[in-house]
Design an enzyme around this catalytic site. Sequence first.
Site, PDB file in Angstrom:
ATOM      1  N   GLY A   6       2.961  -1.261   4.365  1.00  0.00           N
ATOM      2  CA  GLY A   6       2.955   0.173   4.060  1.00  0.00           C
ATOM      3  C   GLY A   6       4.372   0.675   3.865  1.00  0.00           C
TER       4      GLY A   6
ATOM      5  CG  ASN B 282      -1.779   1.219   1.327  1.00  0.00           C
ATOM      6  OD1 ASN B 282      -1.908   1.966   0.352  1.00  0.00           O
ATOM      7  ND2 ASN B 282      -2.393   1.434   2.482  1.00  0.00           N
ATOM      8  CD1 TRP B 283       3.996   1.233  -2.244  1.00  0.00           C
ATOM      9  CD2 TRP B 283       3.903   1.815  -4.403  1.00  0.00           C
ATOM     10  NE1 TRP B 283       4.863   0.425  -2.942  1.00  0.00           N
ATOM     11  CE2 TRP B 283       4.830   0.763  -4.270  1.00  0.00           C
ATOM     12  CE3 TRP B 283       3.678   2.340  -5.676  1.00  0.00           C
ATOM     13  CZ2 TRP B 283       5.526   0.227  -5.350  1.00  0.00           C
ATOM     14  CZ3 TRP B 283       4.369   1.819  -6.758  1.00  0.00           C
ATOM     15  CH2 TRP B 283       5.287   0.767  -6.599  1.00  0.00           C
ATOM     16  CE  LYS B 284       0.027   3.380   4.551  1.00  0.00           C
ATOM     17  NZ  LYS B 284       0.047   3.516   6.005  1.00  0.00           N
TER      18      LYS B 284
ATOM     19  CB  SER C 251       4.897  -1.911  12.202  1.00  0.00           C
ATOM     20  OG  SER C 251       4.411  -0.605  12.430  1.00  0.00           O
TER      21      SER C 251
ATOM     22  CD  GLU D  47      -2.951   5.416   6.642  1.00  0.00           C
ATOM     23  OE1 GLU D  47      -2.951   5.499   5.401  1.00  0.00           O
ATOM     24  OE2 GLU D  47      -1.984   4.952   7.293  1.00  0.00           O
TER      25      GLU D  47
ATOM     26  CG  HIS E 299      -5.836   1.661   5.128  1.00  0.00           C
ATOM     27  ND1 HIS E 299      -5.413   2.645   5.996  1.00  0.00           N
ATOM     28  CD2 HIS E 299      -4.792   0.820   4.966  1.00  0.00           C
ATOM     29  CE1 HIS E 299      -4.157   2.409   6.338  1.00  0.00           C
ATOM     30  NE2 HIS E 299      -3.748   1.301   5.723  1.00  0.00           N
TER      31      HIS E 299
ATOM     32  N   GLY F  40       2.064   1.951  10.838  1.00  0.00           N
ATOM     33  CA  GLY F  40       3.000   3.076  10.721  1.00  0.00           C
ATOM     34  C   GLY F  40       3.673   3.478  12.019  1.00  0.00           C
TER      35      GLY F  40
ATOM     36  CD  GLU G  84      -3.624  -2.913   7.369  1.00  0.00           C
ATOM     37  OE1 GLU G  84      -2.453  -3.029   6.994  1.00  0.00           O
ATOM     38  OE2 GLU G  84      -4.341  -1.949   7.070  1.00  0.00           O
TER      39      GLU G  84
HETATM   40  C1  PEP Z   1      -0.871   0.026   6.164  1.00  0.00           C
HETATM   41  O1  PEP Z   1      -0.912   1.225   5.939  1.00  0.00           O
HETATM   42  O2  PEP Z   1      -1.800  -0.720   5.844  1.00  0.00           O
HETATM   43  C2  PEP Z   1       0.304  -0.491   6.836  1.00  0.00           C
HETATM   44  C3  PEP Z   1       0.306  -1.741   7.230  1.00  0.00           C
HETATM   45  O3  PEP Z   1       1.334   0.401   7.015  1.00  0.00           O
HETATM   46  P1  PEP Z   1       2.741   0.089   7.755  1.00  0.00           P
HETATM   47  O4  PEP Z   1       3.285  -1.179   7.153  1.00  0.00           O
HETATM   48  O5  PEP Z   1       3.565   1.269   7.456  1.00  0.00           O
HETATM   49  O6  PEP Z   1       2.430  -0.086   9.198  1.00  0.00           O
END
Ligand code: PEP
Length: 255
Positions: free
Chosen positions: A239, A9-11, A218, A102, A100, A178, A172
């Site tokens: 992410g 997921n490049w956001k 993470s 976010e 998600h 993050g 998640e």
């Molecule tokens: C995500 O945004 O879904 C995610 C898992 O991010 P990160 O790996 O940075 O925690």
Amino acid sequence: MKKKIIIANWKMNYNFYDTTHFLRHLLKFFNHEKEIEKNHQKIIIAPSYPFLHISNQIVQGTNIHIAAQNIHDMEKGSYTGEVSAIMLKSIGINNVILGHSERRTYFNETNKILLEKIYIALKNRLKIIFCIGETLNERNNNKQFISIQKQLEQTIFICSVKEIENFIIAYEPIWAIGTGEVPYYHEVQKMHNHIRLLFKNKYGKFVSDKIHIVYGGSITELNCKEFFKQKDVDGGLVGNSSLNINKFLSIIKAS
Ligand code: PEP
């Protein structure tokens, strides 16, 4: 054995150059490691909207798939700045991330809105990577299992058994996204097993055995192996670590 699914997921990161350069690099790696590509995992990359079309062209005919990070809950109309499932299908996109944290937090996406998005996605034959997770407060009060159950009951569990084929579940924990903080591996296994059990109770063993439940929060090149070793972890949603080609390749290799 089930193929592991690794989702990036490049956001809201990466411009045109970064996106195309990364994908070409990834393809080069796969050309060298044919075995990995053929046998072991499915890779899904979610770049930003403007680069979905070119990304799809670059990965055409490979084991890498492209996903959008969102869709609107209507098919068309006066919704300035929004993108619909129909538009995505018209450029050959077949996957979308929904739910998600976010999106839930910053864009007020409730389970009700997410259910509308699910309907629109399914109607347009998009496969859905659906994210669920508990807050830190819920976890501290031992409410994580009930929170996850509620999220499923108000969204996916309204779908028919046939429609469930179109989902990948991403567990998640919101507090792990993050932050660099991760749950203990055995806790992740326990939650994945719980989710699988909920699917079994609702749709039967065949569906619950078949559905992919990936972990996100993470994941790094250092901890990924332990996550992937857990019996009910069918891959990862990555992410930050997916923005670095070497780290991301290590995660793919570990799966
Ligand atoms: C995500 O945004 O879904 C995610 C898992 O991010 P990160 O790996 O940075 O925690």
